[in-house]
Design a protein around this motif. Sequence first.
Motif, PDB file in Angstrom:
ATOM      1  N   SER A 123       0.842  -1.203   0.000  1.00 40.80           N
ATOM      2  CA  SER A 123       0.000   0.000   0.000  1.00 40.80           C
ATOM      3  C   SER A 123       0.874   1.249   0.000  1.00 40.80           C
ATOM      4  CB  SER A 123      -0.914   0.016   1.233  1.00 40.80           C
ATOM      5  OG  SER A 123      -1.740  -1.097   1.231  1.00 40.80           O
ATOM      6  N   GLY A 124       1.929   1.237   0.810  1.00 34.79           N
ATOM      7  CA  GLY A 124       2.850   2.368   0.873  1.00 34.79           C
ATOM      8  C   GLY A 124       3.554   2.577  -0.450  1.00 34.79           C
ATOM      9  N   MET A 125       3.925   1.487  -1.105  1.00 30.54           N
ATOM     10  CA  MET A 125       4.612   1.581  -2.401  1.00 30.54           C
ATOM     11  C   MET A 125       3.695   2.209  -3.447  1.00 30.54           C
ATOM     12  SD  MET A 125       6.477  -2.111  -2.003  1.00 30.54           S
ATOM     13  CE  MET A 125       7.028  -2.417  -3.644  1.00 30.54           C
ATOM     14  N   PHE A 127       2.762  12.995   2.427  1.00 30.66           N
ATOM     15  CA  PHE A 127       1.485  12.482   1.899  1.00 30.66           C
ATOM     16  C   PHE A 127       1.310  11.000   2.241  1.00 30.66           C
ATOM     17  CE2 PHE A 127      -0.090  10.068  -1.838  1.00 30.66           C
ATOM     18  CZ  PHE A 127      -1.439  10.397  -1.759  1.00 30.66           C
ATOM     19  N   VAL A 128       2.369  10.251   2.025  1.00 28.64           N
ATOM     20  CA  VAL A 128       2.312   8.807   2.317  1.00 28.64           C
ATOM     21  C   VAL A 128       2.059   8.584   3.806  1.00 28.64           C
ATOM     22  CG1 VAL A 128       3.700   6.676   2.431  1.00 28.64           C
ATOM     23  CG2 VAL A 128       3.769   8.099   0.373  1.00 28.64           C
ATOM     24  N   ALA A 129       2.803   9.307   4.636  1.00 32.97           N
ATOM     25  CA  ALA A 129       2.690   9.097   6.096  1.00 32.97           C
ATOM     26  C   ALA A 129       1.295   9.442   6.596  1.00 32.97           C
ATOM     27  CB  ALA A 129       3.744   9.937   6.816  1.00 32.97           C
ATOM     28  N   PHE A 162       1.159  -1.922  10.039  1.00 34.06           N
ATOM     29  CA  PHE A 162       0.759  -1.627   8.652  1.00 34.06           C
ATOM     30  C   PHE A 162       1.365  -0.292   8.220  1.00 34.06           C
ATOM     31  CE2 PHE A 162      -1.844   0.091   5.329  1.00 34.06           C
ATOM     32  CZ  PHE A 162      -2.336  -0.996   4.615  1.00 34.06           C
ATOM     33  N   SER A 163       1.185   0.723   9.059  1.00 33.20           N
ATOM     34  CA  SER A 163       1.646   2.060   8.689  1.00 33.20           C
ATOM     35  C   SER A 163       3.171   2.117   8.595  1.00 33.20           C
ATOM     36  CB  SER A 163       1.155   3.095   9.712  1.00 33.20           C
ATOM     37  OG  SER A 163      -0.249   3.110   9.722  1.00 33.20           O
ATOM     38  N   ALA A 164       3.850   1.460   9.529  1.00 33.99           N
ATOM     39  CA  ALA A 164       5.323   1.472   9.511  1.00 33.99           C
ATOM     40  C   ALA A 164       5.847   0.784   8.255  1.00 33.99           C
ATOM     41  CB  ALA A 164       5.850   0.772  10.763  1.00 33.99           C
ATOM     42  N   MET A 165       5.268  -0.375   7.930  1.00 34.72           N
ATOM     43  CA  MET A 165       5.701  -1.089   6.726  1.00 34.72           C
ATOM     44  C   MET A 165       5.336  -0.293   5.480  1.00 34.72           C
ATOM     45  SD  MET A 165       7.340  -3.758   7.568  1.00 34.72           S
ATOM     46  CE  MET A 165       7.440  -4.670   6.024  1.00 34.72           C
ATOM     47  N   LEU A 211       7.813   2.448   5.037  1.00 32.41           N
ATOM     48  CA  LEU A 211       9.063   1.865   4.529  1.00 32.41           C
ATOM     49  C   LEU A 211       8.941   1.631   3.023  1.00 32.41           C
ATOM     50  CD1 LEU A 211      11.870   0.541   5.085  1.00 32.41           C
ATOM     51  CD2 LEU A 211      10.637  -1.618   5.397  1.00 32.41           C
ATOM     52  N   GLY A 212       7.818   1.048   2.599  1.00 29.03           N
ATOM     53  CA  GLY A 212       7.593   0.798   1.165  1.00 29.03           C
ATOM     54  C   GLY A 212       7.571   2.106   0.392  1.00 29.03           C
ATOM     55  N   GLY A 213       6.898   3.098   0.960  1.00 30.92           N
ATOM     56  CA  GLY A 213       6.824   4.406   0.299  1.00 30.92           C
ATOM     57  C   GLY A 213       8.202   5.031   0.174  1.00 30.92           C
ATOM     58  N   TYR A 214       9.017   4.896   1.206  1.00 33.74           N
ATOM     59  CA  TYR A 214      10.380   5.463   1.188  1.00 33.74           C
ATOM     60  C   TYR A 214      11.218   4.792   0.105  1.00 33.74           C
ATOM     61  CZ  TYR A 214      15.000   6.902   2.813  1.00 33.74           C
ATOM     62  OH  TYR A 214      16.263   7.431   2.875  1.00 33.74           O
TER      63      TYR A 214
END
Lengths: 246, 249
Positions: free
Chosen positions: B57-59, B81-83, B153-156, B159-162
Amino acid sequence: MIRIDGLWKAFGDKEVLRGITMEIQEGTTFVVLGASGSGKTVLLKHVIGLLKPDRGTVHVDGMEISALTGRELNQARRVFGMVFQGAALFDSMTVFDNVAFPVRERERRIPHDELLARVIESLRVVDLGEDVLDLWPSQLSGGMRKRVSLARALVANPKIVLYDEPTTGLDPITTNSVDSMIDQAKIRRGVTSMVISHDIASAFRVADRLAVLYDGRIAAQGTPEEVRRSDDPYVQRFLSLWFEKQ
Amino acid sequence: MGRIRAVFEDFGGQLLFAGETVAWLVRPPFRLELLLAQAAAIGVGSTFIVAVTGLFSGMVLALQGNYAMRQFGAEGYVGGFVAISLVRELGPVFTALMVTGRSGSAITTELGTMRVTEQIDAMESMAVNPVHYLVVPRVVAATIMMPILSVVFSAMGYLGGYLIGVYVSLIPPGPFLDHTKSMLDIPDMTHGLNKAVMFGAVVSLIATYRGFSASGGARGVGEATTRAVVWSSVAILVVDYLLTFISIG
């Protein structure tokens, strides 16, 4: 003593029990005979307070079970043990945990050794050994499940044991041994038993008194001999097939 | 007309069931071992699937955010935005939907099977209240574990978004992290955690109620499970809207 007075129960438009009155004396075995759908299980569930009557009362040892709720009802249920038609063993527990369950819930600080001893003793009453302790309900045969269910019902030393169709679906040898277990519970522990059944042979073997339920009413009630001689047409028809075979 | 009445009766039954559960919540005995077992089943058992869903989801958020913000030269804001999206909205909602599919359905099936095989009646006949023994540990465990899973979920997801933002979309890591710090606030986190707590309670109450109301054998248990998943999903989105409206409406 169990006293049922003018018990009525309907589900929607269907009247299942229509004025049942009976008395079960302490230390005796009372069998309620009837065809499938005659309201036997509904009657049994009223005795232990799982169902509430529309009219009438159920008294156990002078206490009106049908009027109790919540904590009082839970307290009153401690005199009972119940054997369900399908055994109703907890799938997620081993035989040991199933049989230990009622004791653990009542005596939360009981030492493990003492608990184990009581479970083994209760299993012994139903002719099962220590080798079944770690088995899961799914690993047991139908007859063994019934026995474990009876051991669970007896482990907390109840004064009254209720049996819902204890011999349904069992072979004749296992049926015989379940009958003798009901007798043993009465002789060895002095328990009062109420048995719901459509198995005429078994009913006449274990009953001190019995009643025949038909269409929500008692068609005949008394000792096995009195019921056998009843001139009620339904009772005669219900019993004739079996007695002719004999 | 009959159908509308049935829906209201059903809803009323659910509310009474929730009330009964709350009443039993504070009564001893407190069965810690059952609570821990349920926390493990609901929480630990769902961690992997929640982590994987969060990562992807983050990606996706990073890709979409970069696509939209690049047009204004605002790629540096993708991190914030992602966070915010994850912490305030996607974390709690997606986690609750995942837990519904995995644990909610399992709870309904287990309790429904216990109902139709008379195991719940047996428990009651042994003077043990089934709501106290079966429902309370599940509801408490879900209410505690849902916010923890939501944080996972949010932390992962972040990480994916980063990883996507910095290594695929080539956003400089400095602005990515700086804008996250400046945009994400403590109230955003408490808002997300509040939602997760509510979702945990709602999902577990619906799942347990449906299990307790099951009747009619295997087919009845199947229907109860379907209803539990459908109503839980609808309830999550309705409660999400209400809590968001109260917060920023």
